[in-house]
Write a protein that holds these residues in place. Structure first.
Motif, mmCIF file in Angstrom:
data_model
loop_
_atom_site.group_PDB
_atom_site.id
_atom_site.type_symbol
_atom_site.label_atom_id
_atom_site.label_comp_id
_atom_site.label_asym_id
_atom_site.label_seq_id
_atom_site.Cartn_x
_atom_site.Cartn_y
_atom_site.Cartn_z
ATOM 1 N N GLU A 1 -25.827 66.003 12.995
ATOM 2 C CA GLU A 1 -27.069 66.997 13.121
ATOM 3 C C GLU A 1 -28.308 66.358 13.011
ATOM 4 O O GLU A 1 -28.381 65.575 11.940
ATOM 5 N N ARG A 2 -29.317 66.482 13.940
ATOM 6 C CA ARG A 2 -30.496 65.938 13.943
ATOM 7 C C ARG A 2 -31.448 67.132 13.752
ATOM 8 O O ARG A 2 -31.225 68.350 13.872
ATOM 9 N N ASN A 3 -32.682 66.834 13.561
ATOM 10 C CA ASN A 3 -33.919 67.928 13.174
ATOM 11 C C ASN A 3 -33.904 68.653 14.522
ATOM 12 O O ASN A 3 -34.100 69.826 14.594
ATOM 13 N N GLU A 4 -33.953 67.985 15.653
ATOM 14 C CA GLU A 4 -34.405 68.721 17.237
ATOM 15 C C GLU A 4 -32.766 69.151 18.106
ATOM 16 O O GLU A 4 -33.029 69.578 18.911
ATOM 17 N N ASP A 5 -31.746 68.433 17.637
ATOM 18 C CA ASP A 5 -30.798 68.214 18.665
ATOM 19 C C ASP A 5 -29.412 68.118 17.614
ATOM 20 O O ASP A 5 -29.090 67.776 16.428
ATOM 21 N N LEU A 6 -28.451 68.401 18.267
ATOM 22 C CA LEU A 6 -26.822 68.119 17.763
ATOM 23 C C LEU A 6 -26.192 67.132 18.819
ATOM 24 O O LEU A 6 -26.227 67.222 19.787
ATOM 25 N N LEU A 7 -25.627 66.280 18.015
ATOM 26 C CA LEU A 7 -25.079 65.344 18.881
ATOM 27 C C LEU A 7 -23.493 65.315 18.752
ATOM 28 O O LEU A 7 -22.977 65.278 17.617
ATOM 29 N N LEU A 8 -22.754 64.874 19.987
ATOM 30 C CA LEU A 8 -21.317 65.113 20.020
ATOM 31 C C LEU A 8 -20.945 63.777 20.602
ATOM 32 O O LEU A 8 -21.481 63.338 21.626
ATOM 33 N N ARG A 9 -19.640 63.344 20.034
ATOM 34 C CA ARG A 9 -19.265 61.940 20.475
ATOM 35 C C ARG A 9 -17.703 62.241 20.658
ATOM 36 O O ARG A 9 -17.071 63.056 19.893
ATOM 37 N N SER A 10 -17.178 61.411 21.578
ATOM 38 C CA SER A 10 -15.616 61.416 21.823
ATOM 39 C C SER A 10 -15.550 60.364 22.831
ATOM 40 O O SER A 10 -16.056 59.850 23.162
ATOM 41 N N GLY A 11 -14.026 59.947 22.736
ATOM 42 C CA GLY A 11 -13.424 59.091 23.885
ATOM 43 C C GLY A 11 -13.200 57.427 23.028
ATOM 44 O O GLY A 11 -13.846 57.363 22.374
ATOM 45 N N ILE A 12 -12.209 57.137 23.559
ATOM 46 C CA ILE A 12 -11.767 55.648 23.351
ATOM 47 C C ILE A 12 -12.168 54.843 24.398
ATOM 48 O O ILE A 12 -13.055 53.798 24.204
ATOM 49 N N PHE A 13 -11.556 55.012 25.395
ATOM 50 C CA PHE A 13 -11.807 54.142 26.523
ATOM 51 C C PHE A 13 -13.098 54.475 27.116
ATOM 52 O O PHE A 13 -13.875 53.631 27.747
ATOM 53 N N PHE A 14 -13.124 55.803 27.527
ATOM 54 C CA PHE A 14 -14.360 56.299 28.073
ATOM 55 C C PHE A 14 -15.332 57.175 27.072
ATOM 56 O O PHE A 14 -15.019 58.224 26.915
ATOM 57 N N GLN A 15 -16.137 56.417 26.190
ATOM 58 C CA GLN A 15 -16.851 56.898 25.350
ATOM 59 C C GLN A 15 -18.054 57.661 25.775
ATOM 60 O O GLN A 15 -18.559 57.549 26.708
ATOM 61 N N ARG A 16 -18.316 58.852 25.256
ATOM 62 C CA ARG A 16 -19.234 59.748 25.445
ATOM 63 C C ARG A 16 -20.151 60.466 24.326
ATOM 64 O O ARG A 16 -19.534 60.789 23.304
ATOM 65 N N THR A 17 -21.278 60.241 24.404
ATOM 66 C CA THR A 17 -22.185 60.973 23.365
ATOM 67 C C THR A 17 -23.194 61.705 24.154
ATOM 68 O O THR A 17 -23.812 61.419 25.225
ATOM 69 N N LEU A 18 -22.975 63.130 23.630
ATOM 70 C CA LEU A 18 -23.790 64.280 24.310
ATOM 71 C C LEU A 18 -24.548 64.726 23.207
ATOM 72 O O LEU A 18 -24.507 65.040 22.073
ATOM 73 N N VAL A 19 -25.925 65.046 23.843
ATOM 74 C CA VAL A 19 -27.087 65.352 23.127
ATOM 75 C C VAL A 19 -27.279 66.963 23.599
ATOM 76 O O VAL A 19 -27.678 67.132 24.649
ATOM 77 N N VAL A 20 -27.332 67.809 22.562
ATOM 78 C CA VAL A 20 -27.669 69.274 22.891
ATOM 79 C C VAL A 20 -28.611 69.810 21.893
ATOM 80 O O VAL A 20 -28.840 69.890 20.712
ATOM 81 N N PRO A 21 -30.153 69.861 22.663
ATOM 82 C CA PRO A 21 -31.196 70.262 22.105
ATOM 83 C C PRO A 21 -31.034 71.564 21.438
ATOM 84 O O PRO A 21 -30.344 72.460 22.093
ATOM 85 N N TYR A 22 -31.280 71.928 19.996
ATOM 86 C CA TYR A 22 -31.492 73.313 19.635
ATOM 87 C C TYR A 22 -31.712 74.354 20.503
ATOM 88 O O TYR A 22 -31.209 75.567 20.782
ATOM 89 N N GLY A 23 -33.071 74.139 21.159
ATOM 90 C CA GLY A 23 -33.728 75.211 21.812
ATOM 91 C C GLY A 23 -32.903 75.358 23.114
ATOM 92 O O GLY A 23 -33.515 76.447 23.932
ATOM 93 N N ARG A 24 -31.990 74.678 23.600
ATOM 94 C CA ARG A 24 -31.334 74.835 24.765
ATOM 95 C C ARG A 24 -29.962 75.589 24.694
ATOM 96 O O ARG A 24 -29.544 76.227 25.415
ATOM 97 N N MET A 25 -29.740 75.972 23.297
ATOM 98 C CA MET A 25 -28.307 76.502 23.272
ATOM 99 C C MET A 25 -28.668 78.026 23.442
ATOM 100 O O MET A 25 -29.830 78.553 22.911
#
Length: 170
Positions: A88-112
């Motif tokens: 959790e950051r001030n402006e958004d939430l970051l999600l990560r997953s994956g071992i071979f194909f890694q992914r970091t997803l940023v979801v701004p709070y204002g877009r939820m």
């Protein structure tokens, strides 16, 4: 949780519950038993001389190939579960997953638009839940599986409040 090349620097990643690995292994075992039972039917019928003309290499090969696939998935599961995290950051939430194909997803709070907490029968048994974040974009697949129930409820309320506050500021 080790930092990857695609991760922003200086974040404290939260891991999912260790019970999520047990849940995934139980789910995999159930899937393996059902699949192997179905694909072992030709072997059983051939062994009982009901379907004697069926090629032996196929009768033995089908269950063997699927068993090898399930063993491989079982070996990868601990690393896959360890790779799931959120921050959790001030402006958004970051999600990560994956071992071979890694992914970091940023979801701004204002877009939820809304935050959903789902609990299936096995998750309920292990005291876990899955948090789903819904945005206006249909391509956003923002889910955090394997969160303890109380943490999921806290996150739902916290993210909803942050989303409303950020949305009001637009």
């Amino acid at each position: 949780m080790p930092s990857q090349a695609i991760d922003p620097q200086g974040l404290q990643w939260q891991r999912v519950s260790p019970r999520y690995l047990t849940l995934r292994l139980v789910s995999l075992a159930i899937e393996a038993v059902i699949t192997l039972a179905v694909f072992s039917v030709p072997l059983v019928l051939r062994s009982l001389d009901i379907w004697g003309g069926f090629p032996a290499w196929i009768a033995w090969g089908l269950p063997a190939v699927f068993l090898a696939g399930f063993v491989w998935r079982g070996v990868l599961l601990p690393r896959q579960v360890r790779a799931i995290g959120y921050a959790e950051r001030n402006e958004d939430l970051l999600l990560r997953s994956g071992i071979f194909f890694q992914r970091t997803l940023v979801v701004p709070y204002g877009r939820m638009q809304y935050v959903d907490v789902a609990v299936g029968p096995l998750e309920r048994l292990f005291g876990l839940c899955t948090l789903k974040l819904h945005t206006a974009s249909t391509g956003t697949n923002a889910t955090i599986p394997g969160i303890p129930g109380p943490e999921g409820a806290r996150l739902r309320e916290h993210l909803s409040a942050r989303g409303e506050a950020q949305l009001a500021g637009l």
